[in-house]
Design a protein around this motif. Structure first.
Motif, PDB file in Angstrom:
ATOM      1  N   UNK A   1      41.753 135.600  57.907  1.00 23.90           N
ATOM      2  CA  UNK A   1      42.689 134.566  57.840  1.00 23.90           C
ATOM      3  C   UNK A   1      44.084 135.577  57.569  1.00 23.90           C
ATOM      4  N   UNK A   2      44.999 135.553  57.700  1.00 25.33           N
ATOM      5  CA  UNK A   2      46.415 136.330  57.732  1.00 25.33           C
ATOM      6  C   UNK A   2      47.695 136.117  58.580  1.00 25.33           C
ATOM      7  N   UNK A   3      49.314 135.984  58.443  1.00 24.92           N
ATOM      8  CA  UNK A   3      49.511 136.132  59.549  1.00 24.92           C
ATOM      9  C   UNK A   3      49.841 136.839  60.494  1.00 24.92           C
ATOM     10  N   UNK A   4      50.514 136.536  61.749  1.00 30.05           N
ATOM     11  CA  UNK A   4      50.370 137.206  62.651  1.00 30.05           C
ATOM     12  C   UNK A   4      50.774 138.271  62.494  1.00 30.05           C
ATOM     13  N   UNK A   5      49.814 139.278  63.479  1.00 29.28           N
ATOM     14  CA  UNK A   5      50.183 139.806  63.583  1.00 29.28           C
ATOM     15  C   UNK A   5      49.573 141.606  62.167  1.00 29.28           C
ATOM     16  N   UNK A   6      48.837 140.906  61.589  1.00 32.94           N
ATOM     17  CA  UNK A   6      48.266 141.600  60.049  1.00 32.94           C
ATOM     18  C   UNK A   6      46.793 142.522  60.850  1.00 32.94           C
TER      19      UNK A   6
ATOM     20  N   UNK B   1      45.772 125.269  47.979  1.00 33.99           N
ATOM     21  CA  UNK B   1      47.033 125.566  47.157  1.00 33.99           C
ATOM     22  C   UNK B   1      46.765 127.332  46.868  1.00 33.99           C
ATOM     23  N   UNK B   2      45.566 127.661  47.037  1.00 36.84           N
ATOM     24  CA  UNK B   2      44.926 129.491  46.822  1.00 36.84           C
ATOM     25  C   UNK B   2      45.137 130.339  47.667  1.00 36.84           C
ATOM     26  N   UNK B   3      44.799 129.563  48.705  1.00 37.25           N
ATOM     27  CA  UNK B   3      45.159 130.232  50.500  1.00 37.25           C
ATOM     28  C   UNK B   3      46.480 130.211  50.868  1.00 37.25           C
ATOM     29  N   UNK B   4      47.023 129.616  50.450  1.00 37.70           N
ATOM     30  CA  UNK B   4      48.439 129.028  50.926  1.00 37.70           C
ATOM     31  C   UNK B   4      49.241 130.269  49.672  1.00 37.70           C
ATOM     32  N   UNK B   5      49.230 129.728  48.641  1.00 34.91           N
ATOM     33  CA  UNK B   5      49.468 131.061  47.927  1.00 34.91           C
ATOM     34  C   UNK B   5      49.409 132.144  48.281  1.00 34.91           C
ATOM     35  N   UNK B   6      48.141 133.163  48.571  1.00 34.53           N
ATOM     36  CA  UNK B   6      47.756 133.886  49.245  1.00 34.53           C
ATOM     37  C   UNK B   6      48.327 134.525  50.020  1.00 34.53           C
ATOM     38  N   UNK B   7      49.302 133.606  51.402  1.00 34.74           N
ATOM     39  CA  UNK B   7      49.511 134.231  52.599  1.00 34.74           C
ATOM     40  C   UNK B   7      51.240 134.203  52.594  1.00 34.74           C
ATOM     41  N   UNK B   8      51.198 133.225  51.208  1.00 30.37           N
ATOM     42  CA  UNK B   8      52.817 133.126  51.252  1.00 30.37           C
ATOM     43  C   UNK B   8      52.982 134.453  50.426  1.00 30.37           C
ATOM     44  N   UNK B   9      52.386 134.659  49.420  1.00 33.43           N
ATOM     45  CA  UNK B   9      52.798 136.007  48.425  1.00 33.43           C
ATOM     46  C   UNK B   9      52.199 137.827  48.637  1.00 33.43           C
TER      47      UNK B   9
ATOM     48  N   UNK C   1      50.536 148.312  56.790  1.00 35.28           N
ATOM     49  CA  UNK C   1      49.107 148.395  56.061  1.00 35.28           C
ATOM     50  C   UNK C   1      48.431 147.328  54.997  1.00 35.28           C
ATOM     51  N   UNK C   2      48.215 146.353  56.474  1.00 39.08           N
ATOM     52  CA  UNK C   2      47.419 144.891  55.998  1.00 39.08           C
ATOM     53  C   UNK C   2      45.521 145.626  55.272  1.00 39.08           C
ATOM     54  N   UNK C   3      45.656 145.947  54.380  1.00 43.52           N
ATOM     55  CA  UNK C   3      44.040 144.916  54.153  1.00 43.52           C
ATOM     56  C   UNK C   3      43.864 144.176  53.832  1.00 43.52           C
ATOM     57  N   UNK C   4      42.447 143.546  53.743  1.00 40.79           N
ATOM     58  CA  UNK C   4      41.809 142.121  52.469  1.00 40.79           C
ATOM     59  C   UNK C   4      42.451 142.656  51.460  1.00 40.79           C
ATOM     60  N   UNK C   5      43.132 141.006  50.612  1.00 39.11           N
ATOM     61  CA  UNK C   5      43.147 141.286  49.989  1.00 39.11           C
ATOM     62  C   UNK C   5      42.504 140.293  48.730  1.00 39.11           C
ATOM     63  N   UNK C   6      42.188 139.305  49.418  1.00 40.23           N
ATOM     64  CA  UNK C   6      40.907 138.348  48.795  1.00 40.23           C
ATOM     65  C   UNK C   6      40.092 138.125  49.232  1.00 40.23           C
TER      66      UNK C   6
END
Length: 253
Positions: free
Chosen positions: A37-42, A245-253, A213-218
């Motif tokens: 899971x992640x933003x486009x282009x990650x 909420x946890x996943x959305x927070x990770x995506x937003x930050x 510099x994308x990587x798995x953050x969680x």
């Protein structure tokens, strides 16, 4: 069936001086359903492509079982967002063609039998002789799923397969995918940008940071028992809301 553990070992991916994927290590255990899971282009689809053997890391390695992946193989089946069906072949013909390519040891009668069985499993027996132009988007994706499962891969790779579908068709296919997966327990790695889809389907969700510099953050385990319906008032509604909420927070930050 061969060992279907997927091991991503300190991979990076660079284009020129730009590092798209920074050092990343992940293990997907045999029989797990894991969503990226992640933003486009990650770099989600890039990692999936590496597992498929369609592209390769700049450094590090990707393995299926004990073997480093050096190209495509019959142990891995791929489903794309664009169904990638051959337009001049029927639904049955597309599945048989996939079998002929991946399992050349099968006879034509064996390929036909297997194709027929998988068309039944995805409820498309009535459309077996239709070409893709005469199939809806959801039906085309069902053919794509059937083609991938028919080659009997130990690892199934899904690149946002339902992203272009309307909400109702997407939910129907998500549930159908779960039914087929639970019957066979293949290892599944799926790319998505949809938090709800990840919570519905996955055992684990790997959240990626934006590029460069994308990587798995969680690495989030979805500890809600299946089946996970949409009922927001059910027994596990509170836990589902927390995970969302946890996943959305990770995506937003």
């Amino acid at each position: 069936m061969t060992d279907s553990t997927v091991t991503i070992n300190e991979i990076t991916k660079s284009y020129g001086t730009t590092t798209i994927i920074a050092p990343t290590s992940v293990t997907v255990e045999e029989g797990e359903f894991v969503c990226l899971l992640g933003p486009s282009g990650c770099g989600k689809s890039t990692i999936l492509s590496m597992v498929a053997g369609l592209s390769f890391p700049s450094t590090g390695s990707v393995s299926a079982g004990d073997e480093v992946i050096t190209g495509p193989g019959a142990d891995r089946g791929m489903v794309f967002q664009n169904h990638a069906l051959l337009p001049w072949m029927t639904a049955r013909g597309n599945i048989e063609f996939g079998l002929k390519s991946a399992r050349p040891e099968y006879s034509s009668s064996e390929r036909r039998t297997i194709a027929t069985q998988w068309l039944e499993k995805v409820n498309l027996s009535h459309a077996a002789e239709r070409r893709p132009a005469r199939l809806s988007g959801g039906m085309q994706q069902r053919v794509g799923l059937a083609r991938a499962f028919a080659i009997d891969p130990s690892i199934l790779l899904l690149d946002e397969p339902f992203g272009a579908l309307d909400a109702l068709t997407r939910r129907q296919l998500q549930l159908q995918l779960l039914q087929v997966w639970e019957a066979s327990r293949r290892t599944v790695v799926m790319v998505t940008h949809d938090v709800e889809e990840a919570i519905l389907l996955a055992d684990r969700v790997l959240v990626m940071a934006p590029s460069p510099d994308s990587t798995v953050i969680a690495d989030i385990r979805i500890d809600i028992p299946r089946p996970r319906m949409e009922d927001e008032q059910g027994e596990h509604a509170g836990r589902k809301a927390e995970l969302r909420q946890q996943l959305l927070d990770l995506l937003q930050h």
